[in-house]
Design a protein around this motif. Sequence first.
Motif, PDB file in Angstrom:
ATOM      1  N   VAL A  76       0.915  -1.240   0.011  1.00  0.00           N
ATOM      2  CA  VAL A  76      -0.231   0.159   0.090  1.00  0.00           C
ATOM      3  C   VAL A  76       1.006   1.376  -0.107  1.00  0.00           C
ATOM      4  O   VAL A  76       0.763   2.217  -0.706  1.00  0.00           O
ATOM      5  CB  VAL A  76      -1.064   0.065   1.358  1.00  0.00           C
ATOM      6  CG1 VAL A  76      -1.582   1.480   1.465  1.00  0.00           C
ATOM      7  CG2 VAL A  76      -2.006  -1.329   0.985  1.00  0.00           C
ATOM      8  N   SER A 107       0.837   4.046  -3.183  1.00  0.00           N
ATOM      9  CA  SER A 107       0.638   5.374  -2.970  1.00  0.00           C
ATOM     10  C   SER A 107       1.615   6.522  -2.842  1.00  0.00           C
ATOM     11  O   SER A 107       1.430   7.375  -3.841  1.00  0.00           O
ATOM     12  CB  SER A 107       0.104   5.556  -1.334  1.00  0.00           C
ATOM     13  OG  SER A 107       1.224   5.233  -0.473  1.00  0.00           O
ATOM     14  N   THR A 138       2.027   6.545  -6.931  1.00  0.00           N
ATOM     15  CA  THR A 138       1.107   7.376  -7.528  1.00  0.00           C
ATOM     16  C   THR A 138       0.978   8.577  -7.341  1.00  0.00           C
ATOM     17  O   THR A 138       1.019   9.672  -8.310  1.00  0.00           O
ATOM     18  CB  THR A 138      -0.470   7.011  -6.770  1.00  0.00           C
ATOM     19  OG1 THR A 138      -0.511   5.590  -6.925  1.00  0.00           O
ATOM     20  CG2 THR A 138      -1.641   7.608  -7.499  1.00  0.00           C
ATOM     21  N   LEU A 195       0.548  11.575   3.672  1.00  0.00           N
ATOM     22  CA  LEU A 195       0.549  10.154   4.327  1.00  0.00           C
ATOM     23  C   LEU A 195       0.156  10.306   5.896  1.00  0.00           C
ATOM     24  O   LEU A 195      -0.517   9.608   6.466  1.00  0.00           O
ATOM     25  CB  LEU A 195       1.909   9.783   3.992  1.00  0.00           C
ATOM     26  CG  LEU A 195       1.877   8.226   4.854  1.00  0.00           C
ATOM     27  CD1 LEU A 195       1.139   7.185   4.048  1.00  0.00           C
ATOM     28  CD2 LEU A 195       3.327   7.523   4.890  1.00  0.00           C
ATOM     29  N   ALA A 231      -3.430  10.785   6.028  1.00  0.00           N
ATOM     30  CA  ALA A 231      -4.031   9.550   5.360  1.00  0.00           C
ATOM     31  C   ALA A 231      -4.151   8.445   6.475  1.00  0.00           C
ATOM     32  O   ALA A 231      -5.112   7.826   6.798  1.00  0.00           O
ATOM     33  CB  ALA A 231      -3.368   8.858   4.321  1.00  0.00           C
ATOM     34  N   PHE A 273      -8.305  12.249   3.955  1.00  0.00           N
ATOM     35  CA  PHE A 273      -7.629  12.234   2.924  1.00  0.00           C
ATOM     36  C   PHE A 273      -8.018  13.590   1.893  1.00  0.00           C
ATOM     37  O   PHE A 273      -7.917  13.636   0.787  1.00  0.00           O
ATOM     38  CB  PHE A 273      -8.514  10.945   1.945  1.00  0.00           C
ATOM     39  CG  PHE A 273      -7.919   9.781   2.436  1.00  0.00           C
ATOM     40  CD1 PHE A 273      -6.946   9.028   1.859  1.00  0.00           C
ATOM     41  CD2 PHE A 273      -8.885   8.975   3.252  1.00  0.00           C
ATOM     42  CE1 PHE A 273      -6.594   7.803   2.423  1.00  0.00           C
ATOM     43  CE2 PHE A 273      -8.548   7.670   3.645  1.00  0.00           C
ATOM     44  CZ  PHE A 273      -7.624   7.023   3.204  1.00  0.00           C
ATOM     45  N   MET A 329      -5.596   9.864  -5.252  1.00  0.00           N
ATOM     46  CA  MET A 329      -5.062   9.500  -4.258  1.00  0.00           C
ATOM     47  C   MET A 329      -5.951   8.605  -3.394  1.00  0.00           C
ATOM     48  O   MET A 329      -5.773   7.555  -2.918  1.00  0.00           O
ATOM     49  CB  MET A 329      -4.483  10.639  -3.314  1.00  0.00           C
ATOM     50  CG  MET A 329      -3.073  11.223  -3.945  1.00  0.00           C
ATOM     51  SD  MET A 329      -1.851   9.963  -4.423  1.00  0.00           S
ATOM     52  CE  MET A 329      -1.301   9.275  -3.172  1.00  0.00           C
ATOM     53  N   SER A 334      -7.079   5.578  -5.354  1.00  0.00           N
ATOM     54  CA  SER A 334      -5.848   4.646  -5.490  1.00  0.00           C
ATOM     55  C   SER A 334      -5.595   3.802  -4.269  1.00  0.00           C
ATOM     56  O   SER A 334      -5.457   2.637  -4.133  1.00  0.00           O
ATOM     57  CB  SER A 334      -4.692   5.419  -5.570  1.00  0.00           C
ATOM     58  OG  SER A 334      -4.743   5.970  -6.918  1.00  0.00           O
ATOM     59  N   VAL A 335      -5.530   4.693  -3.083  1.00  0.00           N
ATOM     60  CA  VAL A 335      -5.285   3.648  -1.653  1.00  0.00           C
ATOM     61  C   VAL A 335      -6.456   2.918  -1.485  1.00  0.00           C
ATOM     62  O   VAL A 335      -6.282   1.781  -0.955  1.00  0.00           O
ATOM     63  CB  VAL A 335      -5.065   4.929  -0.752  1.00  0.00           C
ATOM     64  CG1 VAL A 335      -5.109   4.341   0.688  1.00  0.00           C
ATOM     65  CG2 VAL A 335      -3.763   5.635  -0.931  1.00  0.00           C
ATOM     66  N   LEU A 339      -6.156  -1.062  -0.990  1.00  0.00           N
ATOM     67  CA  LEU A 339      -6.654  -1.752   0.197  1.00  0.00           C
ATOM     68  C   LEU A 339      -7.691  -2.667   0.117  1.00  0.00           C
ATOM     69  O   LEU A 339      -7.669  -3.930   0.741  1.00  0.00           O
ATOM     70  CB  LEU A 339      -7.117  -0.555   1.228  1.00  0.00           C
ATOM     71  CG  LEU A 339      -6.034   0.500   2.000  1.00  0.00           C
ATOM     72  CD1 LEU A 339      -6.652   1.370   2.914  1.00  0.00           C
ATOM     73  CD2 LEU A 339      -5.288  -0.424   2.976  1.00  0.00           C
TER      74      LEU A 339
END
Length: 313
Positions: free
Chosen positions: A16, A20, A23, A69, A72, A77, A282, A285-286, A290
Amino acid sequence: MILYVLRRLATSLVLVLLVSMITYLLLSTSFNDIVTTLLGGNATAASVQAKKAELGMDRPVIVQYFDWLSHAVRGEFGTSYGTSESVGTAVWNHFTVTLSLVVVALSISVVISVVLGVLAASRGGAVDRLSQGASLFGYLVPNLLIVIGLVYVFAVKLDWLPATGYTPLGESPGRWLASITIPVIGLAVGGIANLSAQIRGTMIGELRKDYVRTLRTRGISTRSIVLRHALRNAAGPALTVLSFEFIAMLGGALIIENVFALPGIGSYSFNSALQGDVPVIMGLSVFGVLFVVGINLVVDVVLGWLNPKARLQ
């Protein structure tokens, strides 16, 4: 088993983080274009730089990434550039639409595939030919062509089902079911083709093994042998294919959602990418990674329970 799960979790977290980071780094190469899109085609260089400073894009990329991050990991987010909506809430709301399609389609695929695969392996004859014919049809005919045919028959000619649109389950269960019926059938056809072929082949191999002949000599019924012994042993390979099929259906749903104007992840991702909405991209994507990692982790744990040797690999 606990060490096995912890090892899988650690591997998943590393994956992960890598996805991230990659990306974000790829997005950073287009920050100027993204800001220009947000401001409009007539934006000046000065206004672009001012907007980048406002969004924090004027800092080093690695600093921006770790700042993102740090938020996140707390479930923050950010907000969408276009709608000012919380990314986490928006992604989840759209994802539930996609998930409703995939879960229903996968459930139908599993039930039909198990029935077809087990009957084809244990009885042969016409049932086996039917199973192989269903698999061949699913392989050869594109899902999109199938749904177009279903729309023409059931939506245009018979007017039984809506051609486009989506009704939430909480608003009207009947209209919700009608709105997802054709997309679900389109997704399920390919799943049935792959799963039934896998279950049939694995079951045939199991029924030819020595332990099955031994059970038969002890007077155990064919039904018990098939359902209690052979099917359990065949579950491992089938579960692996099932996890791949689940992920493939998520990808297929992204296309079908745009065809049927469903407010799922597919249309949301497409629109966000066109707008250069970095927080949404983002978040998507995450969230996608996940979810896929979670599915694979669950399958790995179940396989480890069914086959202890898998935990040593």
